[in-house]
Design an enzyme around this catalytic site. Structure first.
Site, mmCIF file in Angstrom:
data_model
loop_
_atom_site.group_PDB
_atom_site.id
_atom_site.type_symbol
_atom_site.label_atom_id
_atom_site.label_comp_id
_atom_site.label_asym_id
_atom_site.label_seq_id
_atom_site.Cartn_x
_atom_site.Cartn_y
_atom_site.Cartn_z
ATOM 1 N N CYS A 67 0.878 -1.178 0.000
ATOM 2 C CA CYS A 67 0.000 0.000 0.000
ATOM 3 C C CYS A 67 0.911 1.223 0.000
ATOM 4 O O CYS A 67 1.991 1.206 -0.574
ATOM 5 C CB CYS A 67 -0.953 -0.023 1.195
ATOM 6 S SG CYS A 67 -0.107 0.016 2.788
ATOM 7 N N ARG A 68 0.497 2.275 0.647
ATOM 8 C CA ARG A 68 1.306 3.498 0.673
ATOM 9 C C ARG A 68 2.469 3.361 1.651
ATOM 10 O O ARG A 68 3.609 3.636 1.324
ATOM 11 C CB ARG A 68 0.412 4.675 1.042
ATOM 12 C CG ARG A 68 1.129 6.024 1.052
ATOM 13 C CD ARG A 68 0.120 7.172 1.189
ATOM 14 N NE ARG A 68 0.821 8.445 1.308
ATOM 15 C CZ ARG A 68 1.197 8.971 2.469
ATOM 16 N NH1 ARG A 68 0.949 8.340 3.612
ATOM 17 N NH2 ARG A 68 1.821 10.132 2.504
#
Length: 106
Positions: free
Chosen positions: A63-64
């Site tokens: 993800c981020r």
């Protein structure tokens, strides 16, 4: 305890053309801003779309920053008993910092 790999290990796998699946659990608008060519399955839909996740090779989820992907790995391990999952430590931000400082990250 979930299994993790570093962005350096991921880059090595890509460079060596290893057989693995990369899944990006960020929202579509984040994926559209920049991505690592993974399959985009936002976290909210990860169990619904679990049939898209390979079971016969390593699957790296990112993800981020690594938080949502860790949640995705835990859900998939607990609900479906998958054992081939790895969380990308530090997420796309760690990739940006290590390899691609110009990459725009939402």
């Amino acid at each position: 305890m979930i299994k993790e790999i570093t962005v350096e290990e991921l880059k090595e796998k890509i460079d060596n053309k290893e057989d693995f699946q990369l899944i990006d659990v960020r929202e579509t608008f984040e994926y559209d801003t920049s991505n690592l060519d993974g399959l985009n399955i936002p976290l909210a839909g990860i169990l619904i779309e679990a049939d898209k996740i390979a079971q016969d090779k390593p699957v790296i989820i990112h993800c981020r920053s690594g938080k949502r992907s860790a949640a995705a790995v835990m859900q998939l391990e607990q609900q479906l008993g998958l054992t081939n999952l790895y969380n990308l430590k530090g997420g796309i931000l760690a990739w940006q910092e290590a390899f691609d400082p110009e990459m725009p990250v939402y």
